[in-house]
Design a protein around this motif. Structure first.
Motif, PDB file in Angstrom:
ATOM      1  N   ASP A  44       0.820  -1.208   0.000  1.00 44.80           N
ATOM      2  CA  ASP A  44       0.000   0.000   0.000  1.00 44.80           C
ATOM      3  C   ASP A  44       0.856   1.261   0.000  1.00 44.80           C
ATOM      4  O   ASP A  44       0.555   2.231  -0.687  1.00 44.80           O
ATOM      5  CB  ASP A  44      -0.936   0.010   1.205  1.00 44.80           C
ATOM      6  CG  ASP A  44      -2.078  -0.978   1.052  1.00 44.80           C
ATOM      7  OD1 ASP A  44      -2.333  -1.427  -0.088  1.00 44.80           O
ATOM      8  OD2 ASP A  44      -2.714  -1.309   2.073  1.00 44.80           O
ATOM      9  N   ALA A  45       1.947   1.252   0.774  1.00 44.02           N
ATOM     10  CA  ALA A  45       2.795   2.439   0.873  1.00 44.02           C
ATOM     11  C   ALA A  45       3.559   2.704  -0.420  1.00 44.02           C
ATOM     12  O   ALA A  45       3.778   3.858  -0.793  1.00 44.02           O
ATOM     13  CB  ALA A  45       3.773   2.282   2.038  1.00 44.02           C
ATOM     14  N   SER A  46       3.955   1.661  -1.118  1.00 43.39           N
ATOM     15  CA  SER A  46       4.761   1.838  -2.327  1.00 43.39           C
ATOM     16  C   SER A  46       3.917   2.078  -3.576  1.00 43.39           C
ATOM     17  O   SER A  46       4.459   2.434  -4.616  1.00 43.39           O
ATOM     18  CB  SER A  46       5.638   0.604  -2.561  1.00 43.39           C
ATOM     19  OG  SER A  46       4.842  -0.510  -2.919  1.00 43.39           O
ATOM     20  N   GLY A  47       2.618   1.869  -3.500  1.00 44.22           N
ATOM     21  CA  GLY A  47       1.761   2.046  -4.662  1.00 44.22           C
ATOM     22  C   GLY A  47       1.621   0.796  -5.512  1.00 44.22           C
ATOM     23  O   GLY A  47       1.013   0.820  -6.574  1.00 44.22           O
ATOM     24  N   TYR A  48       2.184  -0.313  -5.069  1.00 41.61           N
ATOM     25  CA  TYR A  48       2.128  -1.567  -5.823  1.00 41.61           C
ATOM     26  C   TYR A  48       0.684  -2.013  -6.037  1.00 41.61           C
ATOM     27  O   TYR A  48       0.307  -2.398  -7.152  1.00 41.61           O
ATOM     28  CB  TYR A  48       2.902  -2.648  -5.067  1.00 41.61           C
ATOM     29  CG  TYR A  48       2.857  -4.011  -5.702  1.00 41.61           C
ATOM     30  CD1 TYR A  48       3.687  -4.326  -6.769  1.00 41.61           C
ATOM     31  CD2 TYR A  48       1.983  -4.990  -5.247  1.00 41.61           C
ATOM     32  CE1 TYR A  48       3.652  -5.569  -7.354  1.00 41.61           C
ATOM     33  CE2 TYR A  48       1.940  -6.236  -5.828  1.00 41.61           C
ATOM     34  CZ  TYR A  48       2.774  -6.521  -6.876  1.00 41.61           C
ATOM     35  OH  TYR A  48       2.715  -7.758  -7.457  1.00 41.61           O
ATOM     36  N   THR A  49      -0.128  -1.930  -5.002  1.00 40.35           N
ATOM     37  CA  THR A  49      -1.529  -2.370  -5.091  1.00 40.35           C
ATOM     38  C   THR A  49      -2.291  -1.536  -6.118  1.00 40.35           C
ATOM     39  O   THR A  49      -3.020  -2.077  -6.949  1.00 40.35           O
ATOM     40  CB  THR A  49      -2.203  -2.247  -3.715  1.00 40.35           C
ATOM     41  OG1 THR A  49      -1.421  -2.958  -2.762  1.00 40.35           O
ATOM     42  CG2 THR A  49      -3.602  -2.807  -3.740  1.00 40.35           C
ATOM     43  N   LYS A  50      -2.111  -0.225  -6.070  1.00 36.56           N
ATOM     44  CA  LYS A  50      -2.817   0.665  -6.991  1.00 36.56           C
ATOM     45  C   LYS A  50      -2.356   0.436  -8.424  1.00 36.56           C
ATOM     46  O   LYS A  50      -3.163   0.441  -9.353  1.00 36.56           O
ATOM     47  CB  LYS A  50      -2.562   2.116  -6.575  1.00 36.56           C
ATOM     48  CG  LYS A  50      -3.492   3.082  -7.225  1.00 36.56           C
ATOM     49  CD  LYS A  50      -4.905   2.816  -6.789  1.00 36.56           C
ATOM     50  CE  LYS A  50      -5.806   3.946  -7.120  1.00 36.56           C
ATOM     51  NZ  LYS A  50      -7.184   3.655  -6.791  1.00 36.56           N
ATOM     52  N   ARG A  51      -1.040   0.229  -8.619  1.00 36.53           N
ATOM     53  CA  ARG A  51      -0.517  -0.032  -9.966  1.00 36.53           C
ATOM     54  C   ARG A  51      -1.138  -1.289 -10.557  1.00 36.53           C
ATOM     55  O   ARG A  51      -1.525  -1.310 -11.727  1.00 36.53           O
ATOM     56  CB  ARG A  51       1.005  -0.192  -9.888  1.00 36.53           C
ATOM     57  CG  ARG A  51       1.759   0.799 -10.662  1.00 36.53           C
ATOM     58  CD  ARG A  51       3.254   0.601 -10.698  1.00 36.53           C
ATOM     59  NE  ARG A  51       3.871  -0.318  -9.782  1.00 36.53           N
ATOM     60  CZ  ARG A  51       4.390   0.003  -8.602  1.00 36.53           C
ATOM     61  NH1 ARG A  51       4.342   1.246  -8.183  1.00 36.53           N
ATOM     62  NH2 ARG A  51       4.967  -0.912  -7.847  1.00 36.53           N
ATOM     63  N   GLU A  53      -3.982  -2.656  -9.776  1.00 32.58           N
ATOM     64  CA  GLU A  53      -5.398  -2.404 -10.026  1.00 32.58           C
ATOM     65  C   GLU A  53      -5.590  -1.639 -11.333  1.00 32.58           C
ATOM     66  O   GLU A  53      -6.471  -1.969 -12.139  1.00 32.58           O
ATOM     67  CB  GLU A  53      -5.977  -1.606  -8.861  1.00 32.58           C
ATOM     68  CG  GLU A  53      -7.448  -1.319  -8.971  1.00 32.58           C
ATOM     69  CD  GLU A  53      -7.961  -0.524  -7.787  1.00 32.58           C
ATOM     70  OE1 GLU A  53      -8.995   0.136  -7.951  1.00 32.58           O
ATOM     71  OE2 GLU A  53      -7.326  -0.556  -6.720  1.00 32.58           O
TER      72      GLU A  53
END
Length: 80
Positions: A44-51, A53
């Motif tokens: 969540d902190a690194s943006g991996y989840t959003k990327r 998605e």
């Protein structure tokens, strides 16, 4: 997700007193849950989840557009 499955499996095996898990310490059995929490915090902190998605949404959008073009007969044809 894999860490959670390993953790649940470890808990079940510890509860049923299945060897060799029955002899392990509780710290070792519960450690996959801690590792899963660390993984989620990092993702969540690194943006991996959003990327991931956004990549999935882009893939679905491209497939939908390709389906619509095919249905309308607008597929590209190679010229000789």
């Amino acid at each position: 997700m894999y860490l959670l499955m390993i953790g649940v499996l470890g808990l079940v095996l510890k509860y049923l007193q299945t060897e060799p898990v029955a002899g392990w310490s509780w710290w070792l059995v519960l450690s996959p849950f801690a590792l899963a929490a660390v993984w989620w915090a990092w993702a969540d902190a690194s943006g991996y989840t959003k990327r991931k998605e956004i990549e999935k949404m882009d893939y679905r959008k491209k497939k939908r557009i390709d389906r619509q073009r095919t249905a309308l007969g607008l597929t590209s044809k190679k010229r000789l």
